[in-house]
Design a protein around this motif. Structure first.
Motif, PDB file in Angstrom:
ATOM      1  N   GLY A 225      45.052  41.021  39.767  1.00 36.05           N
ATOM      2  CA  GLY A 225      45.740  39.958  40.499  1.00 36.05           C
ATOM      3  C   GLY A 225      47.238  39.988  40.269  1.00 36.05           C
ATOM      4  O   GLY A 225      47.753  40.745  39.445  1.00 36.05           O
ATOM      5  N   ASN A 226      47.950  39.142  41.001  1.00 30.52           N
ATOM      6  CA  ASN A 226      49.408  39.059  40.886  1.00 30.52           C
ATOM      7  C   ASN A 226      49.823  37.685  40.378  1.00 30.52           C
ATOM      8  O   ASN A 226      49.129  36.690  40.596  1.00 30.52           O
TER       9      ASN A 226
ATOM     10  N   PHE B 113      43.131  36.790  42.120  1.00 30.46           N
ATOM     11  CA  PHE B 113      43.007  36.487  40.695  1.00 30.46           C
ATOM     12  C   PHE B 113      42.067  35.311  40.456  1.00 30.46           C
ATOM     13  O   PHE B 113      41.384  35.262  39.420  1.00 30.46           O
ATOM     14  N   ASP B 114      42.027  34.350  41.373  1.00 28.90           N
ATOM     15  CA  ASP B 114      41.149  33.194  41.183  1.00 28.90           C
ATOM     16  C   ASP B 114      39.701  33.633  41.000  1.00 28.90           C
ATOM     17  O   ASP B 114      39.006  33.193  40.082  1.00 28.90           O
TER      18      ASP B 114
ATOM     19  N   MET C  76      38.994  44.906  45.028  1.00 27.52           N
ATOM     20  CA  MET C  76      39.763  44.317  43.940  1.00 27.52           C
ATOM     21  C   MET C  76      39.119  44.574  42.586  1.00 27.52           C
ATOM     22  O   MET C  76      39.598  44.090  41.557  1.00 27.52           O
ATOM     23  N   LEU C  77      38.032  45.337  42.581  1.00 29.17           N
ATOM     24  CA  LEU C  77      37.320  45.634  41.345  1.00 29.17           C
ATOM     25  C   LEU C  77      36.854  47.080  41.403  1.00 29.17           C
ATOM     26  O   LEU C  77      36.142  47.465  42.331  1.00 29.17           O
ATOM     27  N   SER C  78      37.278  47.860  40.416  1.00 32.48           N
ATOM     28  CA  SER C  78      36.895  49.272  40.411  1.00 32.48           C
ATOM     29  C   SER C  78      35.565  49.449  39.696  1.00 32.48           C
ATOM     30  O   SER C  78      35.272  48.753  38.721  1.00 32.48           O
ATOM     31  N   ALA C  79      34.756  50.390  40.165  1.00 34.27           N
ATOM     32  CA  ALA C  79      33.476  50.697  39.524  1.00 34.27           C
ATOM     33  C   ALA C  79      33.705  51.673  38.380  1.00 34.27           C
ATOM     34  O   ALA C  79      34.615  52.501  38.429  1.00 34.27           O
ATOM     35  N   PRO C  80      32.890  51.605  37.329  1.00 33.70           N
ATOM     36  CA  PRO C  80      33.000  52.582  36.232  1.00 33.70           C
ATOM     37  C   PRO C  80      32.732  54.001  36.725  1.00 33.70           C
ATOM     38  O   PRO C  80      32.154  54.207  37.797  1.00 33.70           O
TER      39      PRO C  80
ATOM     40  N   TYR D 185      41.805  23.425  41.118  1.00 30.05           N
ATOM     41  CA  TYR D 185      43.114  23.966  41.466  1.00 30.05           C
ATOM     42  C   TYR D 185      42.986  25.205  42.345  1.00 30.05           C
ATOM     43  O   TYR D 185      43.687  25.347  43.357  1.00 30.05           O
ATOM     44  N   PHE D 186      42.082  26.105  41.982  1.00 27.57           N
ATOM     45  CA  PHE D 186      41.901  27.325  42.768  1.00 27.57           C
ATOM     46  C   PHE D 186      41.401  27.013  44.180  1.00 27.57           C
ATOM     47  O   PHE D 186      41.803  27.670  45.144  1.00 27.57           O
TER      48      PHE D 186
END
Length: 332
Positions: free
Chosen positions: A249-250, A91-92, A146-150, A31-32
């Motif tokens: 994601g949205n 988001f996928d 889309m991804l934050s680091a610690p 699907y993705f």
């Protein structure tokens, strides 16, 4: 060549579980891939699908060679490739990354339950494949912001031992709380990061689920995720640490479900068990008593929610039965 040894009960159970999870992931990927607009993301997911499909066929062959019934798992009837996009903004890839985290843990466990050379080889190859694509998914999300680091900290200049049992307390006699160490922070951060994606996933599921019981269950899961995020976030905020701001994601306005209720329930079941595992590790390796207690209480809530989902799946005939240890069939 000598005759191949029969599959043991633990190998059979591990392969059965792997078949369930892999067929589910193949349907999600299909699907993705169908709805992907970003060419790079689509190429990565296509590569994973091409790597996983032969492994599913290999597992199927294991069952056939043993004269065992091939599990049903998840088929083309569990995915609607014509459904509009339910999720957007990466988001996928976010969900695929979490699913690969689950896979890495399960492969390690299943490898320790394998004794036959070809089964060990299968899990070793699956582990390499999963680690490769987990890295690709992570790199993609980092490159796309889309991804934050610690958080970063000043590096320690000395190596010391704990000499005061007060280190284990959440507060001391003056009411002062020691700061989290990096191990404790790591498990809390990971829990927040995965719950953000999980909350978005289950919110989308609730939006398009067909069965009223399933919709109600997903909405309850959304509230549970919010509660977990709030509790874990408060632990960090009380230590003057900001919680991660992973977008997650949205969700679009579509109400047409891309997946069957059965698949969405099983995916949620897997995510809940992954959450339980993470919270158990966090509680086990945390040395601050108040953090241990908080993670244990959260795990209790997740466990209760997971068991509720099992009942829903049984009520609707969606929970496939694993091979049983039938005493009449046990080998002497």
């Amino acid at each position: 060549m000598g005759k191949k040894r029969k599959l043991s009960s633990t190998e059979l159970g591990a392969l059965w579980m792997t078949f369930q999870k892999k067929t589910m992931i193949l349907r999600i990927l299909e699907y993705f891939i169908e709805t992907a607009e970003d060419k790079k993301a689509k190429k990565i997911m296509e590569g994973l699908w091409k790597g996983l499909y032969p492994k599913v066929e290999e597992i199927k062959q294991f069952f056939q060679e043993e004269g065992a019934a091939v599990p049903i798992g998840f088929t083309s009837s569990d995915v609607n490739l014509h459904a509009p996009k339910l999720y957007d903004n990466g988001f996928d890839i976010m969900l695929c990354r979490i699913l690969k985290e689950i896979s890495m843990g399960l492969y390690t466990l299943h490898l320790t339950m394998a004794y036959r050379e070809d089964v060990i080889k299968l899990y070793r190859e699956l582990s390499v494949l999963t680690q490769n694509y987990y890295e690709q998914f992570t790199n993609y999300l980092m490159e796309e912001d889309m991804l934050s680091a610690p958080n970063f900290i000043n590096m320690p200049k000395t190596a010391d031992y704990i000499t005061d049992k007060a280190y284990l307390k959440g507060t001391n006699i003056l009411g002062q709380k020691r700061k989290l160490n990096t191990i404790e922070y790591g498990y809390i951060y990971h829990g927040i990061e995965t719950n953000i994606v999980g909350m978005q996933m289950i919110t989308g599921f609730a939006q398009c689920a067909k069965n009223p019981d399933v919709k109600k269950y997903f909405l309850k899961g959304k509230d549970l995720s919010k509660s977990i995020l709030s509790e874990m976030g408060n632990i960090l905020i009380n230590d003057d640490i900001y919680a991660p701001a992973t977008p997650g994601g949205n969700i679009t306005s579509s109400t047409e479900s891309p997946f069957s209720d059965k698949l969405m329930m099983f995916c949620t079941y897997l995510m809940c068990n992954f959450s339980l595992g993470g919270q158990s590790f966090g509680a086990g390796f945390s040395l601050r008593n108040d953090v241990n207690l908080q993670l244990a209480l959260l795990a209790k809530d997740v466990y209760a929610y997971t068991r509720e989902g099992v009942i829903v799946m049984i009520d609707h005939g969606w929970l496939e039965e694993p091979p049983g240890m039938n005493r009449d069939q046990l080998s002497k």
